[in-house]
Write a protein that holds these residues in place. Structure first.
Motif, PDB file in Angstrom:
ATOM      1  N   GLN A 259      40.130  40.182 -71.917  1.00 36.79           N
ATOM      2  CA  GLN A 259      40.246  39.082 -72.879  1.00 36.79           C
ATOM      3  C   GLN A 259      39.070  39.083 -73.837  1.00 36.79           C
ATOM      4  OE1 GLN A 259      41.030  35.190 -71.224  1.00 36.79           O
ATOM      5  NE2 GLN A 259      40.412  34.139 -73.103  1.00 36.79           N
TER       6      GLN A 259
ATOM      7  N   ASP B   1      36.845  37.003 -76.604  1.00 35.59           N
ATOM      8  CA  ASP B   1      36.511  35.623 -76.960  1.00 35.59           C
ATOM      9  C   ASP B   1      35.268  35.605 -77.822  1.00 35.59           C
ATOM     10  OD1 ASP B   1      37.325  32.692 -76.269  1.00 35.59           O
ATOM     11  OD2 ASP B   1      35.142  32.726 -76.071  1.00 35.59           O
TER      12      ASP B   1
ATOM     13  N   HIS C  36      47.909  36.535 -72.262  1.00 38.78           N
ATOM     14  CA  HIS C  36      47.843  35.080 -72.260  1.00 38.78           C
ATOM     15  C   HIS C  36      46.940  34.597 -73.382  1.00 38.78           C
ATOM     16  CE1 HIS C  36      44.188  36.300 -70.294  1.00 38.78           C
ATOM     17  NE2 HIS C  36      43.706  35.091 -70.430  1.00 38.78           N
ATOM     18  N   ASP C  37      46.148  35.524 -73.924  1.00 36.40           N
ATOM     19  CA  ASP C  37      45.232  35.248 -75.029  1.00 36.40           C
ATOM     20  C   ASP C  37      44.947  36.576 -75.704  1.00 36.40           C
ATOM     21  OD1 ASP C  37      43.364  33.976 -76.727  1.00 36.40           O
ATOM     22  OD2 ASP C  37      42.814  32.577 -75.122  1.00 36.40           O
TER      23      ASP C  37
ATOM     24  N   SER D 265      43.503  39.968 -76.430  1.00 40.68           N
ATOM     25  CA  SER D 265      42.956  40.902 -75.445  1.00 40.68           C
ATOM     26  C   SER D 265      42.929  42.314 -76.011  1.00 40.68           C
ATOM     27  CB  SER D 265      43.797  40.899 -74.165  1.00 40.68           C
ATOM     28  OG  SER D 265      43.867  39.617 -73.584  1.00 40.68           O
TER      29      SER D 265
ATOM     30  N   PHE E   7      35.784  33.698 -68.465  1.00 39.10           N
ATOM     31  CA  PHE E   7      37.090  34.301 -68.747  1.00 39.10           C
ATOM     32  C   PHE E   7      37.310  35.576 -67.940  1.00 39.10           C
ATOM     33  CE2 PHE E   7      35.965  31.895 -72.601  1.00 39.10           C
ATOM     34  CZ  PHE E   7      37.045  31.039 -72.664  1.00 39.10           C
ATOM     35  N   ASP E   8      36.534  35.753 -66.885  1.00 38.88           N
ATOM     36  CA  ASP E   8      36.716  36.936 -66.049  1.00 38.88           C
ATOM     37  C   ASP E   8      38.146  36.977 -65.516  1.00 38.88           C
ATOM     38  OD1 ASP E   8      34.697  38.995 -64.466  1.00 38.88           O
ATOM     39  OD2 ASP E   8      36.536  38.564 -63.357  1.00 38.88           O
ATOM     40  N   PRO E   9      38.764  38.174 -65.491  1.00 39.20           N
ATOM     41  CA  PRO E   9      40.149  38.242 -65.012  1.00 39.20           C
ATOM     42  C   PRO E   9      40.338  37.755 -63.582  1.00 39.20           C
ATOM     43  CG  PRO E   9      39.220  40.444 -65.350  1.00 39.20           C
ATOM     44  CD  PRO E   9      38.288  39.473 -65.986  1.00 39.20           C
TER      45      PRO E   9
ATOM     46  N   ARG F 114      40.870  34.072 -64.322  1.00 34.98           N
ATOM     47  CA  ARG F 114      41.754  33.671 -65.421  1.00 34.98           C
ATOM     48  C   ARG F 114      42.790  32.654 -64.960  1.00 34.98           C
ATOM     49  NH1 ARG F 114      46.677  34.458 -66.989  1.00 34.98           N
ATOM     50  NH2 ARG F 114      47.163  35.871 -65.286  1.00 34.98           N
ATOM     51  N   ASP F 115      43.411  32.920 -63.808  1.00 33.86           N
ATOM     52  CA  ASP F 115      44.365  31.977 -63.232  1.00 33.86           C
ATOM     53  C   ASP F 115      43.556  30.980 -62.404  1.00 33.86           C
ATOM     54  OD1 ASP F 115      46.264  30.614 -61.711  1.00 33.86           O
ATOM     55  OD2 ASP F 115      47.558  32.362 -61.493  1.00 33.86           O
ATOM     56  N   ARG F 116      43.225  29.848 -63.008  1.00 35.52           N
ATOM     57  CA  ARG F 116      42.338  28.871 -62.355  1.00 35.52           C
ATOM     58  C   ARG F 116      42.937  28.359 -61.044  1.00 35.52           C
ATOM     59  NH1 ARG F 116      38.362  30.519 -65.683  1.00 35.52           N
ATOM     60  NH2 ARG F 116      38.307  29.484 -67.704  1.00 35.52           N
TER      61      ARG F 116
END
Length: 395
Positions: free
Chosen positions: A41, A43, A83-84, A86, A289-291, A294-296
C-alpha cells in the motif's frame, strides 16, 4: 469428523510467516518480497517514513526510500487499486482487466451525475493532451484551484485523470515528489502483460488462490477482500468448488480470546504452522498500514490487538495520537508508539504497552535497539525520549 484446530500461537506464526515477519529482517530481492506480499500500500503521510517504505524496510533492512517507485519505473510493478492505492507486481496486471471493467461500470453510473454534462468532454480532452504531450501530472492540467480541500472537490481534470486511471486507459508511469505522473497504458504496461486476457473464471481462481496463500487461512469474505478484485459471491463459489476438488480444507482457527473461527486453508497448513520455529523476542516497529494489520478486525481476533488510526480524529478526541506505530515482539503486538523524525531527531513522545503486559528493563532495551535501527533508516542522528514517555497500558 471434527475439523482440525489451529492453535492461536501457531496461527500467529503462520500468518506472520506468510507476511515475511516471522524470521529476522534480512536483505532480500525486492521484486520477490513485493510478489510474496502481493502488493504494498502506498500512502503519502510522512511523520517518520512513508507507509510503503516502512512496510518494506521492516522486512528488508537493505531497503531505501525510492526503491519501490524504481520498480514502477523499471516496469517490474504497476500502481493501481486494491483496497487502496498500491504497488503490485507487473505479472499480476492482466487480472486487473476485470477490475477496470467493473470500475468503469460503477464510475459511469456515479461520476456522470457528480461531475455534470461536460465530464465526458473533459475525459476526451485529457486523453488527447496526454497522447500529444506524454507523461502528465494533475498540476499540468489544473483548471483553477479547488474551493475546499478533499477528493470531492478535485478540479475536473484531476477527476478525469483518476477516472482514466481507474478504468485502465491511463497508468502511473512514475511519481515526482510523490505526485502521480500518468501516461497512456500502452506506453507504460509492457506488451507481454497487455497481451494476456484471462477470462473471468481464471481471474477468480487466481485471485482466491493467491489470497489464501498469502493469508495462510481465511474465510471466503477475507479472500474476497484481500485484493478487492472479487465479489463476495464469487469467493463463496470458488471456496465451494475448491473444497470439492480437495484444494482446500476447512479448519478451526483459535482466536486470541480462545474462541474458534471456521476458516479455509491449504491441506497441511496446520502441520506447517505447528512446525514453525519461535521467532525470538526482537521488536519491530510496523507501519499502521502494514499488510499484517490491514484487516483491523482480523488483527484484533488473531492478536487481541485493537488498532485504529486517528489521523482524521480531532486532536482533543484522540486516544493515542495522530499517527501511532504498532510494535511487534516475536508473535505478539505488545505496544503502540507515538513518534516522529524531524530535523534529524527521532522523538518518542509516548508508548502505551498492551493491557496486562509488564514493561521492564529488558523490553526497554529491545525498544531502544529498534529505535536506533529506525533512526538510521529515517536519517535521524539523535533519539529523544520525552519525559513520561512510558504511559499506562491501554485499556
Amino acid at each position: 469428523m471434527a475439523l482440525p484446530i489451529l492453535p492461536n500461537e501457531a496461527a500467529r506464526k503462520l500468518f506472520l510467516a506468510r507476511h515475511a515477519l516471522l524470521d529476522r529482517p534480512r536483505v532480500r530481492k525486492l521484486r520477490d518480497l513485493v510478489a510474496g506480499l502481493g502488493f504494498v500500500q502506498v500512502d503519502s503521510v510522512l511523520t517518520l517514513a512513508r507507509a510503503h517504505d516502512m512496510i518494506l524496510w521492516s522486512r528488508h533492512p537493505g531497503y531505501r526510500p525510492a526503491d519501490l517507485m524504481e520498480q514502477v519505473r523499471q516496469r517490474h510493478a504497476f500502481e493501481h487499486w486494491t483496497h487502496d492505492a498500491s504497488v503490485i507486481p507487473m505479472a499480476f496486471w492482466p487480472h486487473w482487466r476485470h477490475r477496470f471493467e467493473r470500475d468503469r461500470a460503477r464510475l459511469d453510473r456515479r461520476w456522470d451525475a457528480w461531475q455534470g454534462s461536460d465530464f465526458r468532454g473533459q475525459i476526451d480532452r485529457t486523453l488527447r493532451h496526454i497522447a500529444d504531450n506524454g507523461p502528465t501530472r494533475s498540476a499540468d492540467l489544473a483548471d483553477g484551484p479547488r474551493k475546499e480541500p478533499g477528493w470531492w472537490n478535485w478540479h475536473p481534470s484531476k477527476v478525469a485523470l483518476e477516472y482514466l486511471w481507474r478504468v485502465g486507459e491511463l497508468s502511473v508511469t512514475r511519481r515526482d515528489a510523490f505526485q502521480k505522473v500518468y501516461d497512456l497504458t500502452e506506453r507504460v504496461i509492457p506488451d507481454s502483460a497487455r497481451a494476456a486476457t484471462p477470462v473471468l473464471d481464471a481471474t477468480i481462481d487466481w485471485a482466491a488462490t493467491a489470497a489464501l496463500d498469502r493469508l495462510g487461512f481465511a474465510t471466503p469474505g477475507e479472500i474476497a477482500a484481500f485484493w478487492d478484485l472479487l465479489e463476495p459471491a464469487e469467493a463463496q463459489s470458488w471456496a465451494k468448488a475448491a473444497l470439492a476438488r480437495g484444494e482446500v480444507e476447512e479448519i478451526r482457527v483459535e482466536n486470541a480470546d480462545g474462541t474458534l473461527r471456521r476458516s479455509l486453508a491449504r491441506p497441511g497448513a496446520v502441520d506447517e504452522a505447528l512446525a514453525l520455529s519461535d521467532p525470538g523476542d526482537r521488536m519491530r516497529l510496523l507501519s499502521p498500514f502494514d499488510p499484517a494489520l490491514r484487516d483491523r478486525n482480523r488483527a484484533e481476533r488473531l492478536f487481541g490487538f485493537r488498532y485504529r488510526i486517528e489521523i482524521f480524529v480531532p486532536a482533543a478526541q484522540r486516544t493515542y495520537g495522530y499517527y501511532v506505530f504498532p510494535i511487534l515482539e516475536g508473535v505478539r503486538m505488545v505496544a503502540r508508539a507515538d513518534l516522529d523524525a524531524k530535523g534529524g531527531v527521532l522523538t518518542l513522545r509516548a508508548l502505551w504497552p498492551e493491557a496486562g503486559l509488564r514493561w521492564g528493563k529488558g523490553r526497554t532495551g529491545r525498544l531502544l535497539a529498534e529505535l536506533e535501527r529506525v533512526a538510521r533508516f529515517a536519517g535521524a542522528g539523535r533519539i529523544d525520549l520525552l519525559e513520561g514517555w512510558l504511559r499506562q497500558p491501554a485499556d
